[in-house]
Design a protein around this motif. Structure first.
Motif, PDB file in Angstrom:
ATOM      1  N   THR A 170      40.814  62.470  63.859  1.00 11.30           N
ATOM      2  CA  THR A 170      41.129  61.096  63.065  1.00 11.30           C
ATOM      3  C   THR A 170      42.659  60.913  62.913  1.00 11.30           C
ATOM      4  O   THR A 170      43.358  59.838  63.551  1.00 11.30           O
ATOM      5  N   LYS A 212      43.709  59.895  66.614  1.00 17.32           N
ATOM      6  CA  LYS A 212      43.636  58.730  66.851  1.00 17.32           C
ATOM      7  C   LYS A 212      44.610  57.689  66.278  1.00 17.32           C
ATOM      8  O   LYS A 212      45.301  56.764  66.974  1.00 17.32           O
ATOM      9  N   SER A 226      47.747  58.305  68.340  1.00 19.28           N
ATOM     10  CA  SER A 226      47.867  57.686  69.475  1.00 19.28           C
ATOM     11  C   SER A 226      48.149  56.239  69.357  1.00 19.28           C
ATOM     12  O   SER A 226      49.119  55.568  70.267  1.00 19.28           O
TER      13      SER A 226
END
Length: 239
Positions: A38, A41, A44
């Protein structure tokens, strides 16, 4: 192995499978790996956002440089007409005003350029820190996955063996009896089969009344417990 004993063993297998599955779910690496995933993500997304901001600033810097170059050319052109304008007071005044405005514009462009360069350095630094953090998180995720595989391997091997044994038991048990077992397990939360030990069933633990015990004594196979309605396995001779 008699039908009742097969049911008891099937129940043991199913309960053990449930414990193994719970053990796999509760391995700490699973939750930690999910948290790291998580975080990756989110990181990113942050990197993409930072890259967009950096590119916008780089475009502004490029535009600033182009405009400064064009302004410098205008200054050069204006200065080239200075000699011709010396004899014309009005033209000379206009030229001085034009050069003053161009100088102010160059000063403003230089000021803006410094601010843009500072922004660019800030975004580049943030991108570098985010990229370093991403690398560390990716290494951490990999280590967690490898650790999970090592810890889970023993459970997975055991689970595979139990599934194979279960398939053999299900094949050997009559379909009607198996369907009865499935219904009992569902109704009683996994403990749908019990065995008579003395005059007490092993699950509900309610002592049978003499009349009920007398009716069951000497019988073999499977019946229904008169109290809890579970499948009750009586003594069976080995087959």
């Amino acid at each position: 192995m008699g039908e009742g004993q097969m049911l008891l063993r099937l129940q043991e297998v199913d309960l053990e499978l449930a414990r193994i599955n719970k053990g796999l779910e509760e391995l700490p690496q699973r939750e930690k790996a999910a948290q790291v995933k998580t975080a990756l993500k989110g990181l990113s997304r942050d990197l993409s956002h930072l890259a967009g901001l950096r590119k916008d600033v780089e475009m502004e810097i490029a535009d600033n440089r182009l405009e400064r170059s064009a302004t410098e050319e205008r200054v050069t052109e204006a200065q080239a007409t200075a000699v011709e304008a010396q004899s014309d007071y009005r033209a000379l005044s206009d030229l001085e005003l034009k050069l003053t405005n161009l100088a102010k514009r160059l000063e403003k462009l230089d000021f803006d350029h410094a601010g843009l360069e500072e922004q660019l350095e800030g975004y580049l630094a943030k991108e570098e820190r985010a990229a370093q953090l991403k690398g560390k998180l990716e290494q951490q995720e990999k280590a967690l996955v490898e650790s999970f595989k090592r810890d889970a391997n023993e459970l997975l091997v055991r689970r595979k063996g139990l599934h194979e044994e279960r398939a053999q038991l299900v094949e050997a048990i009559p379909e009607a009896t198996y369907n009865r077992y499935v219904a009992a397990v569902k109704r009683f939360g996994g403990q749908g089969v019990e065995q008579l030990v003395g005059n007490r069933p092993t699950a509900c633990r309610v002592a049978l009344q003499p009349s009920s015990y007398s009716d069951l004594k000497g019988k073999r196979g499977i019946v229904e417990c008169p109290y809890c309605r579970r499948i009750l396995v009586l003594d069976e001779e080995d087959e």
